[in-house]
Design a protein around this motif. Sequence first.
Motif, mmCIF file in Angstrom:
data_model
loop_
_atom_site.group_PDB
_atom_site.id
_atom_site.type_symbol
_atom_site.label_atom_id
_atom_site.label_comp_id
_atom_site.label_asym_id
_atom_site.label_seq_id
_atom_site.Cartn_x
_atom_site.Cartn_y
_atom_site.Cartn_z
ATOM 1 N N ASP A 203 0.826 -1.211 0.000
ATOM 2 C CA ASP A 203 0.000 0.000 0.000
ATOM 3 C C ASP A 203 0.858 1.257 0.000
ATOM 4 O O ASP A 203 0.523 2.262 -0.646
ATOM 5 C CB ASP A 203 -0.916 0.023 1.226
ATOM 6 N N ASP A 204 1.974 1.227 0.734
ATOM 7 C CA ASP A 204 2.854 2.395 0.806
ATOM 8 C C ASP A 204 3.449 2.723 -0.556
ATOM 9 O O ASP A 204 3.620 3.894 -0.910
ATOM 10 C CB ASP A 204 3.995 2.142 1.799
ATOM 11 N N ARG A 206 2.219 1.596 -3.608
ATOM 12 C CA ARG A 206 1.194 1.817 -4.629
ATOM 13 C C ARG A 206 0.654 3.246 -4.598
ATOM 14 O O ARG A 206 0.436 3.868 -5.634
ATOM 15 C CB ARG A 206 0.039 0.831 -4.455
ATOM 16 N N GLY A 207 0.442 3.781 -3.407
ATOM 17 C CA GLY A 207 -0.076 5.139 -3.303
ATOM 18 C C GLY A 207 -1.392 5.279 -4.040
ATOM 19 O O GLY A 207 -2.331 4.507 -3.838
ATOM 20 N N GLN A 208 -1.472 6.260 -4.922
ATOM 21 C CA GLN A 208 -2.696 6.530 -5.681
ATOM 22 C C GLN A 208 -2.697 5.867 -7.059
ATOM 23 O O GLN A 208 -3.615 6.089 -7.849
ATOM 24 C CB GLN A 208 -2.875 8.041 -5.850
ATOM 25 N N ALA A 209 -1.656 5.067 -7.342
ATOM 26 C CA ALA A 209 -1.592 4.407 -8.655
ATOM 27 C C ALA A 209 -2.687 3.357 -8.780
ATOM 28 O O ALA A 209 -3.197 2.837 -7.788
ATOM 29 C CB ALA A 209 -0.223 3.764 -8.844
ATOM 30 N N LYS A 210 -3.034 3.022 -9.989
ATOM 31 C CA LYS A 210 -4.095 2.053 -10.239
ATOM 32 C C LYS A 210 -3.716 0.676 -9.728
ATOM 33 O O LYS A 210 -4.553 -0.051 -9.169
ATOM 34 C CB LYS A 210 -4.411 1.999 -11.729
ATOM 35 N N THR A 211 -2.470 0.279 -9.933
ATOM 36 C CA THR A 211 -1.982 -1.014 -9.460
ATOM 37 C C THR A 211 -0.604 -0.850 -8.828
ATOM 38 O O THR A 211 0.070 0.170 -9.033
ATOM 39 C CB THR A 211 -1.854 -2.037 -10.608
ATOM 40 N N ALA A 215 2.675 1.586 -10.093
ATOM 41 C CA ALA A 215 3.454 2.459 -9.212
ATOM 42 C C ALA A 215 4.945 2.167 -9.334
ATOM 43 O O ALA A 215 5.775 3.087 -9.383
ATOM 44 C CB ALA A 215 3.001 2.285 -7.770
ATOM 45 N N ASN A 220 7.842 4.715 -8.046
ATOM 46 C CA ASN A 220 7.226 5.214 -6.813
ATOM 47 C C ASN A 220 7.791 4.556 -5.552
ATOM 48 O O ASN A 220 7.172 4.630 -4.492
ATOM 49 C CB ASN A 220 5.702 5.023 -6.851
ATOM 50 N N SER A 251 -3.558 -6.191 -6.309
ATOM 51 C CA SER A 251 -2.423 -5.281 -6.102
ATOM 52 C C SER A 251 -1.897 -5.349 -4.679
ATOM 53 O O SER A 251 -1.234 -4.438 -4.200
ATOM 54 C CB SER A 251 -2.803 -3.831 -6.444
ATOM 55 N N LYS A 253 -3.499 -5.091 -1.965
ATOM 56 C CA LYS A 253 -4.116 -4.095 -1.082
ATOM 57 C C LYS A 253 -4.365 -4.701 0.296
ATOM 58 O O LYS A 253 -4.935 -5.774 0.432
ATOM 59 C CB LYS A 253 -5.439 -3.611 -1.675
#
Length: 355
Positions: A203-204, A206-211, A215, A220, A251, A253
């Motif tokens: 999660d850290d 990936r941030g706001q990326a789709k997958t 990221a 990222n 991803s 999540k």
Amino acid sequence: MKVIVSLVVTLLVTALVPPSLDTLKLNQIQCIGSHNSYKQAIDPALFAMLNRSDSTGRYKAIEYSHISLTDQLTMGLQNLEIDIYADAKGGKYAHPLGLNLVKGQPSYDQAGVMNEPGFKVLHIQDIDFRSNCPTLRGGLAELKRWSDAHPNHYPVFITMNAKDDTIKRPGFAIPEPFTAPVLDQLDSVIVAGLGRSRLITPDDVRGQAKTLEAAVLADNWPTMKAARGKFMFVLDETGDKRAAYVAGHPSLKGRVLFANAEPGTPEAAFLILNNPVTDVDRIQAMVKKGYIVRTRADADTKEARANDKRTFEAACQSGAQIITTDYYAPSTFFKSPYVVSFDAGKYIRLNPSLR
């Protein structure tokens, strides 16, 4: 003219000075860690008996051991490998068969921790069972103590094998399978042991990326400075176990561990390619795209016995960010000067693929 010459000299000197590791991202460094980091030696009497019983000499492949996790980290190693067995009720691995095969071996598990419910840390059930951190909870507590004492440490990568292979011989413990609920429990134990704030999770990144993969391909990864004081866990599994970990978590999540996921999948971020000689082209391509790759400098004691550093040299040149070895110190089981480190005895550096 003097101003121009001075500017050119300044630029050249700046170009020759390597950047601080703090300014680099996680995928821009190269570090050395240990393989089966928890492993203690098989008792000599048991090892001799195993060797006598097998004409192929296969047990020579596991004739190595490690110092404590604390001592490895204090040396500067940046990667550890911890193998886990599920043990929901406790006691499954408390009385290894190997203890009964040869008399006079040292006592085992005097503290009785192997009777406690929870994940156990060992190499091969009933044969190669002695461990510097016999329980995962105990190992995590050790990592936390070391991190507390070194709060500004660079991030430590930890790969994990979820072991459930059955040895089909009488008397051997039958491992519990790693189902999705067991893997859920693994996440919970790691968070409870270290605290969420000490972890770098999917999660850290990936941030706001789709997958997660998107990221990673967009660079990222956090900087080394931002990742100081933290640990990053990776599930070194494929097939059903990887699928069980990913199921319900696209991803990754909400997951704690990264996965050894194939490029082109939403979960792809970290790859394990263990042969830097045959996998060199793929490793270089994956590193260039932004993935983090783990490879190995040696395996099965072969390189160490022959004092052959060609695999380690290939690993360095491949650009793989993490290189594991059983020999950050020379063997104590056979004579060989083989030992792995970067120049000047370092275990972390700017990734040569960036030069």
